[in-house]
Design a protein around this motif. Structure first.
Motif, PDB file in Angstrom:
ATOM      1  N   CYS A 172       0.903  -6.396   3.710  1.00 20.57           N
ATOM      2  CA  CYS A 172       0.241  -5.434   4.603  1.00 20.57           C
ATOM      3  C   CYS A 172      -1.113  -6.001   4.986  1.00 20.57           C
ATOM      4  O   CYS A 172      -1.678  -6.822   4.271  1.00 20.57           O
ATOM      5  CB  CYS A 172       0.095  -4.113   3.863  1.00 20.57           C
ATOM      6  SG  CYS A 172      -0.750  -2.829   4.796  1.00 20.57           S
TER       7      CYS A 172
ATOM      8  N   CYS B 213       3.546  -1.905   1.552  1.00 21.57           N
ATOM      9  CA  CYS B 213       3.083  -0.667   2.204  1.00 21.57           C
ATOM     10  C   CYS B 213       4.040  -0.309   3.339  1.00 21.57           C
ATOM     11  O   CYS B 213       4.577  -1.192   4.010  1.00 21.57           O
ATOM     12  CB  CYS B 213       1.696  -0.855   2.807  1.00 21.57           C
ATOM     13  SG  CYS B 213       0.405  -1.221   1.626  1.00 21.57           S
TER      14      CYS B 213
ATOM     15  N   HIS C 176      -0.221   3.296   3.735  1.00 21.74           N
ATOM     16  CA  HIS C 176      -0.406   2.416   2.574  1.00 21.74           C
ATOM     17  C   HIS C 176       0.254   2.974   1.322  1.00 21.74           C
ATOM     18  O   HIS C 176      -0.019   2.511   0.222  1.00 21.74           O
ATOM     19  CB  HIS C 176      -1.897   2.128   2.360  1.00 21.74           C
ATOM     20  CG  HIS C 176      -2.498   1.465   3.568  1.00 21.74           C
ATOM     21  ND1 HIS C 176      -2.248   0.148   3.879  1.00 21.74           N
ATOM     22  CD2 HIS C 176      -3.255   1.965   4.575  1.00 21.74           C
ATOM     23  CE1 HIS C 176      -2.859  -0.141   5.036  1.00 21.74           C
ATOM     24  NE2 HIS C 176      -3.459   0.949   5.469  1.00 21.74           N
TER      25      HIS C 176
ATOM     26  N   CYS D 169      -3.776  -4.600   4.657  1.00 22.33           N
ATOM     27  CA  CYS D 169      -4.772  -4.170   3.677  1.00 22.33           C
ATOM     28  C   CYS D 169      -4.864  -5.163   2.528  1.00 22.33           C
ATOM     29  O   CYS D 169      -5.729  -5.064   1.671  1.00 22.33           O
ATOM     30  CB  CYS D 169      -4.439  -2.787   3.135  1.00 22.33           C
ATOM     31  SG  CYS D 169      -3.020  -2.755   2.017  1.00 22.33           S
TER      32      CYS D 169
HETATM   33 ZN   LIG Z   1      -1.411  -1.471   3.049  1.00 22.03          ZN
END
Ligand SMILES: [Zn+2]
Length: 421
Positions: free
Chosen positions: A274, A281, A264, A276
């Protein structure tokens, strides 16, 4: 430019030893007896004269302290060392009493859990795997699965759980190793789970838990290429991109148990999405799901026929191998991003070695010479020797073995740590 390493020790050669081979630079608070024990375990077998030299103690102290360890049932004498001349008795060596303690290492995963039962010398006694139930689960279900898994390994070893001194567990998530708390894990349906207390209450055995990349780094430090290097980094590419860092023979765990989230770190402002939720990332260009996402488009897959990430990756790899330019481009681009990530690691930590590990290492595009030379090009080296990179193609059990190292470390501290010399 790089070496591909597999686990090649033949255990019929006698114990290979496990644990870090180099002593730490910083004088350690470990008592002498523990230092001796760990020296013997690391080398498989050692004569008293070697111990005297390695630890820097007198021959008399070595005799007294090893006698203590033998009386405690932790070391034993063997006629193990080859004689240096043709005459006389072969020198007596010491080795760890393997059955003095046993530990189990567990790797929890979203498809298959695995477990390894080892003795105090770090040798594998039994192993087991268990398909895991899909999706996020309750702590109760996870404990139930661990129960079945450990039982399989114990049955193979013909051993009751009461003979196991500790269990190590590696799993993905945000894990506080010190408290045994899982702040968050993709396997659990609640947060801030106190695994340590729940595990002890259910099994009566202490558990030591850490995130899976840390556990893999411990596997390298205890059983792999990291044994003879005090400072190294492990980079894994699987579902995500992870990193572990060993500094001065110790795992660097950071302040909040997050692990080192190389995946990340940002490599592109406003870049690819990403998982996340953020953009740009490294993982969004390199992880399985990112490559599978691109593969679906490049290989013209019908999005209505869903294919698993693994199947998609295999297809992509086969296509690239057989000359499909679109498939090759996907790997080439991922490789360039890997170069960026690795050069950042070198720039930040100057490790003695970077070990690339994880199942994706079978996709050799990710560690082609181009990737490594691009990595060097992106690194300021000023004529210094470039950082070595090794690829480890371990089997799936290596994670569970790393988890045994978590347990072995704790059991060794408990057996010898407070016996201050
Ligand atoms: Zn990420």
């Amino acid at each position: 430019m790089y070496d591909v390493i597999t686990d090649q020790h033949d255990e019929s050669d006698g114990p290979a030893g496990c644990g870090p081979l180099l002593s730490t630079d910083t004088p350690d608070a470990k008592p002498l007896r523990q230092q001796i024990f760990e020296h013997v375990r690391a080398h498989g077998r050692a004569a008293r004269a070697d111990i005297t030299r390695a630890i820097g103690i007198s021959a008399g102290s070595a005799t007294t302290l090893t006698a203590d360890l033998i009386a405690a049932g932790l070391l034993r004498e063997v006629d193990g060392l080859p004689r240096e001349t043709g005459r006389g008795r072969p020198p007596v060596a010491l080795e760890v009493v393997p059955e003095a303690r046993h530990v189990i290492g567990i790797k929890l995963s979203d498809d298959t859990h695995s477990a390894v039962l080892t003795d105090f010398a770090g040798c594998i006694v039994a192993s087991a795997t268990l398909p895991s139930s899909p999706g996020r689960k309750s702590l109760e279900t996870l404990l139930e699965e661990m129960d079945v898994l450990m039982d399989l390994a114990l049955k193979e070893a013909k051993m009751p759980l009461s003979e196991v001194s500790a269990v190590g567990v590696g799993m993905s998530g945000i894990i506080d190793h010190n408290t045994g708390t899982i702040a968050w894990s993709p396997f659990l349906n609640t947060s801030d789970v106190d695994l340590r207390t729940a595990f002890l209450a259910r099994f009566g055995v202490p558990v030591h838990v850490d995130n899976d990349t840390n556990v893999l780094s411990l596997a390298e430090l205890w059983f792999g290429a990291g044994r003879s290097i005090s400072d190294f980094a492990v980079v894994t590419i699987e579902n995500g991109v992870g990193m572990g860092l060993v500094l001065d023979n110790r795992l660097f765990r950071g302040a909040r148990g997050m692990g080192l989230e190389l995946g990340h770190t940002k490599v592109q402002l406003d870049g690819a999405l990403c998982r996340c939720g953020q953009r740009g990332c490294l993982e969004a260009y390199l992880a399985d799901y990112a490559l599978a996402r691109e593969a679906a488009t490049a290989l013209d897959r019908n999005p209505r026929i869903p294919q698993s990430t693994n199947a998609m990756m295999d297809t992509l790899f086969t296509q690239a191998k057989s000359g499909n330019e679109a498939a090759r481009t996907i790997f080439r681009r991922a490789g360039r991003y890997l170069s960026v990530g690795l050069s950042n690691v070198i720039q930040l930590f100057d490790p003695g070695l970077i070990i690339l590990s994880g199942e994706r290492m079978q996709y050799d595009y990710l560690y082609s010479n181009e990737v490594l030379s691009e990595m060097q090009k992106l690194t300021l080296s000023d004529g210094r020797t470039p950082c070595k990179v090794e690829i480890h193609a371990w089997g799936g059990m290596i994670w569970a073995r790393g988890a045994t190292a978590l347990a072995l470390e704790a059991v060794t501290d408990a057996a010898l740590g407070e016996a201050r010399a």
